[in-house]
Motif scaffolding. Structure first.
Motif, short mmCIF file in Angstrom:
data_model
loop_
_atom_site.label_atom_id
_atom_site.label_comp_id
_atom_site.label_asym_id
_atom_site.label_seq_id
_atom_site.Cartn_x
_atom_site.Cartn_y
_atom_site.Cartn_z
N LEU A 307 0.79 -1.22 0.00
CA LEU A 307 0.00 0.00 0.00
C LEU A 307 0.83 1.28 0.00
O LEU A 307 0.28 2.36 -0.09
CB LEU A 307 -0.93 0.02 1.23
N GLY A 308 2.14 1.17 0.13
CA GLY A 308 2.97 2.35 0.21
C GLY A 308 3.32 2.67 1.65
O GLY A 308 3.00 1.92 2.57
N SER A 309 3.99 3.79 1.86
CA SER A 309 4.51 4.12 3.19
C SER A 309 3.41 4.41 4.19
O SER A 309 3.55 4.11 5.37
CB SER A 309 5.46 5.33 3.10
N GLY A 310 2.29 5.01 3.73
CA GLY A 310 1.19 5.29 4.65
C GLY A 310 1.53 6.25 5.77
O GLY A 310 0.97 6.21 6.84
N GLY A 311 2.49 7.16 5.56
CA GLY A 311 2.81 8.16 6.56
C GLY A 311 3.90 7.76 7.53
O GLY A 311 4.18 8.47 8.47
N PHE A 312 4.54 6.60 7.35
CA PHE A 312 5.63 6.22 8.24
C PHE A 312 6.75 5.64 7.40
O PHE A 312 6.55 5.21 6.26
CB PHE A 312 5.16 5.19 9.28
N SER A 313 7.96 5.63 7.96
CA SER A 313 9.13 5.09 7.27
C SER A 313 9.43 3.71 7.82
O SER A 313 9.98 3.58 8.92
CB SER A 313 10.33 6.03 7.45
N TYR A 314 9.04 2.69 7.09
CA TYR A 314 9.26 1.32 7.55
C TYR A 314 10.75 1.01 7.72
O TYR A 314 11.13 0.39 8.72
CB TYR A 314 8.61 0.34 6.57
N LEU A 551 -5.91 2.39 5.80
CA LEU A 551 -7.24 2.10 5.26
C LEU A 551 -7.48 2.86 3.97
O LEU A 551 -8.04 2.32 3.01
CB LEU A 551 -8.32 2.44 6.29
N ASN A 552 -7.04 4.13 3.95
CA ASN A 552 -7.17 4.90 2.71
C ASN A 552 -6.33 4.30 1.59
O ASN A 552 -6.77 4.21 0.44
CB ASN A 552 -6.73 6.35 2.96
N ALA A 553 -5.11 3.87 1.95
CA ALA A 553 -4.26 3.23 0.94
C ALA A 553 -4.88 1.92 0.47
O ALA A 553 -4.82 1.57 -0.72
CB ALA A 553 -2.87 2.98 1.52
N LEU A 554 -5.50 1.17 1.40
CA LEU A 554 -6.16 -0.09 1.02
C LEU A 554 -7.34 0.17 0.10
O LEU A 554 -7.55 -0.57 -0.88
CB LEU A 554 -6.63 -0.82 2.29
N ARG A 560 -8.12 0.35 -7.43
CA ARG A 560 -7.24 0.12 -8.58
C ARG A 560 -7.43 -1.29 -9.13
O ARG A 560 -7.50 -1.50 -10.33
CB ARG A 560 -5.80 0.35 -8.13
N VAL A 561 -7.54 -2.27 -8.20
CA VAL A 561 -7.73 -3.66 -8.62
C VAL A 561 -9.08 -3.83 -9.32
O VAL A 561 -9.18 -4.47 -10.37
CB VAL A 561 -7.62 -4.60 -7.40
#
Length: 588
Positions: A307-314, A551-554, A560-561
């Motif tokens: 989903l991307g970073s989602g506001g945090f740096s993994y 949740l927004n990224a999901l 998209r899917v």
């Protein structure tokens, strides 16, 4: 073009010209000031900014720039021609940290670190630079999974490094060391461990961010893992030691890497506790199982990948987890023997200086605020800030506990005693009647204790309150009448669903034992949830923020899917129609 050398310094111990790549970074600034303090260096400061912006505390650098003892160059590591122009005429290059790296941008990190190192090596050879000292990291020999106890320079590079920045640094270090003694260029690399100090933009600020959101209260694992730490001025001092040793002890230093620390390993969580306590934050006390944190990280990794970073740096979270749960201590015997390196600032003094420099981020000035602040908490505002809030937030433990016991007894009386609600209400009113009558018959002095009488005004309702209650009841009745009239007309479907759906759920709740369960859960929730939220407001808000971002990224991912699936179905449907159309025309 290279900066012009001022003739006024030609006789000042034969000044040498050096370039500090990354000279405006955390470590680069300290090294530049140390070189200027020596007085026999002409320093070129090179960094990614178009022009230099000086702080008020950098008067030494300002004077050096005005007198041509120092000069500034814009540096683009990905442009070999630009790097060559910066290094032209220099005899020594100090290659410090690259600023502005985004761990989530793989390509940018590779081009700046690895390709940048290739360009620096090529430019050094072309410009006949004599010495190149690279600021590497102790992380280049740490795979993220195995402890290191008093590790020395014989440790090999791991087959796989979990941290992408450390992986690229290891590649850059290997390239620089392998370029030693080619075209007269002598190289070496320094590997400082956990660098910290005033002006730090990564190590200490990351911990303070965790503390600001409340996550630094927890210890991951047992908390017994040891680590080495290095004050930033000691790293700058080590670079100067390396340059001198590279100049006079070529065989034992050239082409080698050296670990640099403060010679004072300590528990990782003790170091963190000293920093946080010095800035007014709570000392980490609660221990979390490593497996639990690993599970959370695995979930975040899935979110990061899908989903991307989602506001945090993994990557930063993973790196912190690895530092916080593993022992990493290193031997500096080689640096002491070959470079004559010894720390000039002790670890205790370095921690004190760091705390003083970050005083503006101390807890009493932080955004998160304090629990004992006069301003109402968010939980208190949600509860209206009155007596109910005081009870549910346990402002007075005795009062809150008494209210909780009374609510539990009432819950048992009405829901768990086995009687019907009407029967329980009648018994309750009868009990209240006996208690009131019995209290009224008690003498004023009972066994030496004064009996307080209940004032009759406690049972009296004023005319204004009664009128207000009646007015509210009448208004509500009239509103319900209007709603029923709209339902009778059978045209307002929205109103129908607004009434039918809540009534259906109310039916489910009131049926069998579901109401009892619902009320019991609500009672426990009321006396615990708000109190917990007030104590861990910042942590819960941050988790909620991350959850909503994911949740927004999901949702975007699912849309998209679904969009791709819909387009494929439409394409297949269109192809099927075009294939069958000629056959239909023939039948006609």
């Amino acid at each position: 073009m290279a900066a012009a050398v001022d003739d006024r310094f030609a006789d000042l111990q034969n000044p040498k010209t050096c370039v500090v790549l990354g000279g405006r970074g955390f470590l680069g600034r300290s090294l530049v000031l140390k070189l200027l303090n020596f007085g026999n260096w002409i320093v070129r400061v090179a960094d990614s900014a178009e022009s230099i912006q000086l702080h008020a505390s950098e008067s030494l650098l300002s004077d050096a720039l005005s007198s041509a003892r120092a000069s500034y160059f814009h540096l683009e590591l990905r442009d070999k021609l630009n790097v060559t122009k910066v290094l032209e005429g220099a005899s020594v290059v100090f290659y410090m940290d690259v600023a502005g790296l985004n761990p989530n941008d793989f390509y940018s990190c590779y081009t700046l670190i690895v390709q940048g190192a290739k360009n620096v090596i090529s430019a050094c050879r072309e410009c006949k630079v004599k010495r190149l000292i690279y600021n590497s990291s102790a992380d280049v020999v740490f795979d993220g999974f195995h402890d290191i106890h008093n590790g020395d320079e014989s440790l090999p590079y791991p087959w796989k490094i979990e941290n992408v920045l450390s992986d690229f640094k290891a590649q850059a270090e290997a390239l620089i060391l392998s370029a030693n003694d080619i075209d007269g260029l002598l190289t070496c690399a320094l590997r400082p461990c956990n660098v910290f100090g005033p002006g730090d933009t990564e190590f200490v600020p990351f911990f303070l961010d965790l503390a600001r959101f409340g996550f630094a209260k927890y210890i991951i694992g047992t908390g017994d893992n040891m680590s080495d730490f290095t004050f930033y001025e000691n790293v700058a001092h080590a670079h100067i030691c390396a340059e001198e040793a590279l100049n006079f002890q070529t065989v034992s230093v050239a082409g080698k890497a050296f670990f640099i620390t403060n010679f004072e390993p300590m528990k990782f969580w003790e170091f963190l506790s000293l920093l946080l306590e010095g800035l007014g934050y709570q000392r980490p006390l609660t221990k979390l199982p490593v497996n639990l944190v690993q599970f959370v990280l695995s979930v975040l990794k899935w979110m990061h990948d899908k989903l991307g970073s989602g506001g945090f740096s993994y990557p930063l979270l993973v790196h912190f987890f690895q530092l916080a749960t593993h022992t990493r201590t290193f031997s500096c015997t080689a640096a002491r023997r070959e470079l004559a390196y010894l720390p000039i600032i002790s670890l205790e003094e370095g921690i004190t200086l760091t705390i003083d420099s970050f005083s503006h981020l101390a807890r009493e000035l932080s955004i998160s605020g304090c629990c004992d602040s006069t301003e109402q908490s968010k939980a208190a505002k949600l509860l209206g800030g009155g007596k109910v809030a005081d009870v549910l937030l346990w402002r007075n433990e005795k009062t809150s506990f008494a209210c909780f016991i009374v609510m539990v007894l009432l819950f048992y009386w009405f829901f768990l005693s086995g009687s019907t609600f009407i029967s329980s209400a009648a018994k309750f009113l009868m009990l209240v009647t006996f208690l009131l009558f019995g209290w009224g018959t008690l003498p004023a002095n009972l066994f030496g204790f004064q009996t307080k009488r209940i004032s009759s005004s406690s049972f009296k309702i004023s005319n204004s309150e009664m009128k207000g209650s009646v007015t509210t009841t009448v208004n509500q009745w009239n509103n319900n009448y209007k709603t029923i009239r709209r339902l009778r007309q059978g045209e307002d479907w929205l109103t129908f669903f607004k009434i039918a759906i809540p009534l259906y759920f109310l039916k489910l709740i009131l049926s069998s034992h579901k109401l009892t369960t619902f009320v019991g859960i609500g009672l426990v929730f009321a006396f615990t949830a708000f109190f917990i939220y007030e104590q861990y407001q910042s942590e819960i808000d941050l988790l909620a923020e991350i959850l909503f971002a994911q949740l927004n990224a999901l949702m975007r991912y699912l849309m998209r899917v679904l969009s791709d699936l819909t387009s494929r179905l439409l394409q297949k449907f269109g192809k099927a129609r075009s294939y069958k159309e000629p056959e239909v025309k023939e039948l006609r």
